[in-house]
Design a protein around this motif. Structure first.
Motif, PDB file in Angstrom:
ATOM      1  N   MET A   1       0.823  -1.204   0.000  1.00  0.00           N
ATOM      2  CA  MET A   1       0.000   0.000   0.000  1.00  0.00           C
ATOM      3  C   MET A   1       0.864   1.265   0.000  1.00  0.00           C
ATOM      4  O   MET A   1       0.588   2.215  -0.723  1.00  0.00           O
ATOM      5  N   THR A   2       1.915   1.246   0.838  1.00  0.00           N
ATOM      6  CA  THR A   2       2.817   2.397   0.888  1.00  0.00           C
ATOM      7  C   THR A   2       3.515   2.596  -0.447  1.00  0.00           C
ATOM      8  O   THR A   2       3.695   3.729  -0.911  1.00  0.00           O
ATOM      9  N   ALA A   3       3.905   1.487  -1.075  1.00  0.00           N
ATOM     10  CA  ALA A   3       4.573   1.572  -2.370  1.00  0.00           C
ATOM     11  C   ALA A   3       3.662   2.190  -3.417  1.00  0.00           C
ATOM     12  O   ALA A   3       4.094   3.009  -4.237  1.00  0.00           O
ATOM     13  N   ALA A   4       2.377   1.816  -3.390  1.00  0.00           N
ATOM     14  CA  ALA A   4       1.419   2.390  -4.342  1.00  0.00           C
ATOM     15  C   ALA A   4       1.229   3.875  -4.087  1.00  0.00           C
ATOM     16  O   ALA A   4       1.116   4.672  -5.028  1.00  0.00           O
ATOM     17  N   LEU A   5       1.196   4.256  -2.811  1.00  0.00           N
ATOM     18  CA  LEU A   5       1.042   5.671  -2.460  1.00  0.00           C
ATOM     19  C   LEU A   5       2.227   6.492  -2.958  1.00  0.00           C
ATOM     20  O   LEU A   5       2.049   7.545  -3.596  1.00  0.00           O
ATOM     21  N   VAL A   6       3.430   6.008  -2.690  1.00  0.00           N
ATOM     22  CA  VAL A   6       4.635   6.727  -3.113  1.00  0.00           C
ATOM     23  C   VAL A   6       4.714   6.786  -4.640  1.00  0.00           C
ATOM     24  O   VAL A   6       5.036   7.830  -5.219  1.00  0.00           O
ATOM     25  N   ALA A   7       4.390   5.667  -5.296  1.00  0.00           N
ATOM     26  CA  ALA A   7       4.431   5.636  -6.763  1.00  0.00           C
ATOM     27  C   ALA A   7       3.442   6.636  -7.356  1.00  0.00           C
ATOM     28  O   ALA A   7       3.748   7.319  -8.345  1.00  0.00           O
ATOM     29  N   GLY A   8       2.259   6.715  -6.758  1.00  0.00           N
ATOM     30  CA  GLY A   8       1.268   7.660  -7.257  1.00  0.00           C
ATOM     31  C   GLY A   8       1.692   9.100  -7.071  1.00  0.00           C
ATOM     32  O   GLY A   8       1.516   9.933  -7.968  1.00  0.00           O
ATOM     33  N   LEU A   9       2.279   9.419  -5.911  1.00  0.00           N
ATOM     34  CA  LEU A   9       2.751  10.782  -5.672  1.00  0.00           C
ATOM     35  C   LEU A   9       3.862  11.163  -6.640  1.00  0.00           C
ATOM     36  O   LEU A   9       3.866  12.263  -7.211  1.00  0.00           O
ATOM     37  N   VAL A  10       4.802  10.255  -6.830  1.00  0.00           N
ATOM     38  CA  VAL A  10       5.906  10.526  -7.750  1.00  0.00           C
ATOM     39  C   VAL A  10       5.392  10.711  -9.172  1.00  0.00           C
ATOM     40  O   VAL A  10       5.808  11.622  -9.899  1.00  0.00           O
ATOM     41  N   ALA A  11       4.457   9.854  -9.577  1.00  0.00           N
ATOM     42  CA  ALA A  11       3.891   9.961 -10.927  1.00  0.00           C
ATOM     43  C   ALA A  11       3.127  11.265 -11.104  1.00  0.00           C
ATOM     44  O   ALA A  11       3.238  11.928 -12.140  1.00  0.00           O
ATOM     45  N   GLY A  12       2.343  11.640 -10.099  1.00  0.00           N
ATOM     46  CA  GLY A  12       1.569  12.877 -10.190  1.00  0.00           C
ATOM     47  C   GLY A  12       2.439  14.102 -10.286  1.00  0.00           C
ATOM     48  O   GLY A  12       2.203  14.988 -11.127  1.00  0.00           O
ATOM     49  N   TYR A  13       3.467  14.186  -9.445  1.00  0.00           N
ATOM     50  CA  TYR A  13       4.377  15.327  -9.518  1.00  0.00           C
ATOM     51  C   TYR A  13       5.198  15.298 -10.800  1.00  0.00           C
ATOM     52  O   TYR A  13       5.531  16.345 -11.367  1.00  0.00           O
ATOM     53  N   GLY A  14       5.497  14.098 -11.277  1.00  0.00           N
ATOM     54  CA  GLY A  14       6.298  13.987 -12.494  1.00  0.00           C
ATOM     55  C   GLY A  14       5.609  14.571 -13.705  1.00  0.00           C
ATOM     56  O   GLY A  14       6.249  15.183 -14.565  1.00  0.00           O
ATOM     57  N   ILE A  15       4.288  14.409 -13.779  1.00  0.00           N
ATOM     58  CA  ILE A  15       3.557  14.948 -14.930  1.00  0.00           C
ATOM     59  C   ILE A  15       3.134  16.389 -14.705  1.00  0.00           C
ATOM     60  O   ILE A  15       2.912  17.146 -15.650  1.00  0.00           O
ATOM     61  N   ALA A  16       3.039  16.829 -13.438  1.00  0.00           N
ATOM     62  CA  ALA A  16       2.501  18.157 -13.144  1.00  0.00           C
ATOM     63  C   ALA A  16       3.566  19.236 -13.054  1.00  0.00           C
ATOM     64  O   ALA A  16       3.323  20.377 -13.463  1.00  0.00           O
ATOM     65  N   VAL A  17       4.730  18.898 -12.508  1.00  0.00           N
ATOM     66  CA  VAL A  17       5.719  19.936 -12.200  1.00  0.00           C
ATOM     67  C   VAL A  17       6.301  20.626 -13.430  1.00  0.00           C
ATOM     68  O   VAL A  17       6.476  21.849 -13.420  1.00  0.00           O
ATOM     69  N   PRO A  18       6.635  19.897 -14.512  1.00  0.00           N
ATOM     70  CA  PRO A  18       7.180  20.613 -15.670  1.00  0.00           C
ATOM     71  C   PRO A  18       6.218  21.703 -16.151  1.00  0.00           C
ATOM     72  O   PRO A  18       5.056  21.431 -16.444  1.00  0.00           O
ATOM     73  N   VAL A  19       6.694  22.934 -16.200  1.00  0.00           N
ATOM     74  CA  VAL A  19       5.837  24.070 -16.563  1.00  0.00           C
ATOM     75  C   VAL A  19       5.649  24.114 -18.080  1.00  0.00           C
ATOM     76  O   VAL A  19       6.610  24.266 -18.828  1.00  0.00           O
ATOM     77  N   GLY A  20       4.414  23.980 -18.511  1.00  0.00           N
ATOM     78  CA  GLY A  20       4.093  24.039 -19.926  1.00  0.00           C
ATOM     79  C   GLY A  20       3.076  25.121 -20.206  1.00  0.00           C
ATOM     80  O   GLY A  20       2.854  26.029 -19.400  1.00  0.00           O
ATOM     81  N   ALA A  21       2.421  25.004 -21.358  1.00  0.00           N
ATOM     82  CA  ALA A  21       1.465  26.029 -21.756  1.00  0.00           C
ATOM     83  C   ALA A  21       0.255  26.077 -20.828  1.00  0.00           C
ATOM     84  O   ALA A  21      -0.250  27.149 -20.497  1.00  0.00           O
ATOM     85  N   VAL A  22      -0.229  24.915 -20.395  1.00  0.00           N
ATOM     86  CA  VAL A  22      -1.395  24.886 -19.523  1.00  0.00           C
ATOM     87  C   VAL A  22      -1.077  25.534 -18.176  1.00  0.00           C
ATOM     88  O   VAL A  22      -1.876  26.307 -17.634  1.00  0.00           O
ATOM     89  N   ALA A  23       0.091  25.222 -17.629  1.00  0.00           N
ATOM     90  CA  ALA A  23       0.493  25.822 -16.346  1.00  0.00           C
ATOM     91  C   ALA A  23       0.636  27.334 -16.476  1.00  0.00           C
ATOM     92  O   ALA A  23       0.231  28.088 -15.582  1.00  0.00           O
TER      93      ALA A  23
END
Length: 209
Positions: A1-23
């Motif tokens: 469960m912890t592994a899934a939580l960490v994987a989800g957080l990393v994946a979410g920040y990985g797609i969100a943090v790079p600043v693009g046109a939408v951001a």
């Protein structure tokens, strides 16, 4: 469960943090309207990321393969929408500066919170690269053992939470920027810079391979 939580957080920040046109558009929208409108727009982006994370966990490689043939048309559509927003933002800013009028008199009323949410949700959904990104992560980290539905749910919720936290941070930054730059010239400069960045990033989406 912890592994899934960490994987989800990393994946979410990985797609969100790079600043693009939408951001960039999100920050500009928050600066021109209000924190409430910007926050709803931010949640629209995060909702799209969460939906694509869910689709990736359910569909995996089959869904990613199905989207590849329409990747180019969707990228063009997304770029076109962002280019229209950039040009419109620049035109409105110039009209406001020349007329020295209140925004309510020289421009259409700002979008409502619900409209901002739906607009950013739609723009983000036009980018199928997101689901391919999540599908690659899911398939790359999945072992031969079956994954429990609860773990998949934790992964999706964590990805949504990570994306939402980052997008909300951008909205807060945009609202603070809008309060600092209250003069006609300050708003003109920031609006033109934002439009230029959005337009350039939209062009990069078109030529991207």
């Amino acid at each position: 469960m912890t592994a899934a939580l960490v994987a989800g957080l990393v994946a979410g920040y990985g797609i969100a943090v790079p600043v693009g046109a939408v951001a960039t558009y999100l920050v500009s929208l928050s600066a021109r309207t209000s924190l409430r409108t910007g926050a709803c727009a931010a949640l629209g982006v995060a909702t799209a990321d969460g939906l694509y994370a869910l689709l990736a966990t359910l569909g995996g490689s089959a869904l990613a393969a199905a989207l590849r043939p329409v990747l180019v048309p969707l990228r063009w559509a997304s770029a076109l929408v962002l280019a229209v927003l950039a040009v419109r933002g620049a035109v409105v800013a110039v009209r406001q500066y020349r007329g020295h009028r209140l925004a309510a008199r020289s421009a259409p009323p700002p979008p409502s919170a619900a409209r901002a949410y739906l607009s950013l949700l739609g723009i983000t959904l036009l980018n199928p690269t997101t689901v391919i990104y999540f599908a690659a992560l899911v398939l790359g980290t999945r072992t031969s053992e079956a994954v429990a539905p609860l773990e998949e749910g934790v992964f999706v919720l964590a990805a949504f939470a990570a994306s939402a936290s980052w997008q909300l941070l951008l909205a807060v930054g945009g609202a603070l920027l809008g309060r600092m730059l209250t003069g006609h010239r300050g708003r003109l400069v920031t609006a033109l810079l934002s439009s230029g960045v959005i337009l350039s990033l939209a062009l990069r989406m078109v030529v991207a391979r």
